[in-house]
Design a protein around this motif. Sequence first.
Motif, mmCIF file in Angstrom:
data_model
loop_
_atom_site.group_PDB
_atom_site.id
_atom_site.type_symbol
_atom_site.label_atom_id
_atom_site.label_comp_id
_atom_site.label_asym_id
_atom_site.label_seq_id
_atom_site.Cartn_x
_atom_site.Cartn_y
_atom_site.Cartn_z
ATOM 1 N N ILE A 67 0.967 -1.077 0.228
ATOM 2 C CA ILE A 67 0.204 -0.319 -0.036
ATOM 3 C C ILE A 67 1.121 0.978 0.191
ATOM 4 N N SER A 68 0.554 2.137 -0.833
ATOM 5 C CA SER A 68 2.131 3.011 -1.485
ATOM 6 C C SER A 68 0.811 4.276 -1.029
ATOM 7 N N GLU A 91 -2.276 -0.973 -3.585
ATOM 8 C CA GLU A 91 -2.845 0.185 -4.167
ATOM 9 C C GLU A 91 -2.480 0.847 -3.045
ATOM 10 N N CYS A 139 -5.287 4.810 9.423
ATOM 11 C CA CYS A 139 -4.987 4.172 8.579
ATOM 12 C C CYS A 139 -4.768 2.660 9.240
ATOM 13 N N LEU A 160 -5.970 -0.847 9.081
ATOM 14 C CA LEU A 160 -5.635 -2.328 7.852
ATOM 15 C C LEU A 160 -4.988 -3.496 9.166
ATOM 16 N N LEU A 165 3.925 -1.135 3.664
ATOM 17 C CA LEU A 165 3.367 0.726 3.034
ATOM 18 C C LEU A 165 4.843 1.531 2.758
ATOM 19 N N CYS A 196 -3.281 4.722 -1.241
ATOM 20 C CA CYS A 196 -4.347 4.961 0.263
ATOM 21 C C CYS A 196 -3.451 6.701 0.308
#
Length: 199
Positions: A53-54, A77, A132, A136, A147, A79
């Motif tokens: 997730i980036s 993904e 966040c 998650l 991340l 975010c």
Amino acid sequence: MTTTFFLLRHAAHDDVGSYLAGRTPNVFLGSAGRAQALRLAERMRRERFAAIISSPRERTQQTAQAVSVTCEVGPVELCNDLDEIDFGSWSGRTFNELSRDPAWRRWNEQRPIAVTPGGESMGAVQKRACACMRALSLRYAGENVVLVSHADVIKCAICNALGLPLDGVFRFDIDPASVSVMALSGDHAKLVRLNETIS
């Protein structure tokens, strides 16, 4: 159940350290940064993780994509809660310019309470980043997650885990293409590794 987060700072863009990129659009990794991202991706092959997730910045997406391709985990993904600090009108200015701005000096001397011009406070950054990660941790309970974000965003999450005030961001470094690891179980957070850098 515990969720383990691999907190990756993006690889360096060509002018890192000379100006405040912030949320300036079209800040991409140069050839050196792309090579750095590939070395980071090779480092991450040693780990098992369920998702990447980036932050939506180009430099974080490029770093995340290198990890995704090398480790065969994806798609990446995006975010917004992992985005760089909103520095408002400071984005894109050189650090030499900023050093003459009293508001910039105040930001660095009073991080827990200062607000960027037209942007956000460190408290707001910490709140969104930690929210966040909590969300998650429920979605990926018992799994590992990568991340990809920015130095101060990662620092805010680590300060929260260690119970440090927000001016604690000056007590440790988060280097480009570094790996820090945090385990989160409910409201309990544990820092496992800090600022592992690649050669």
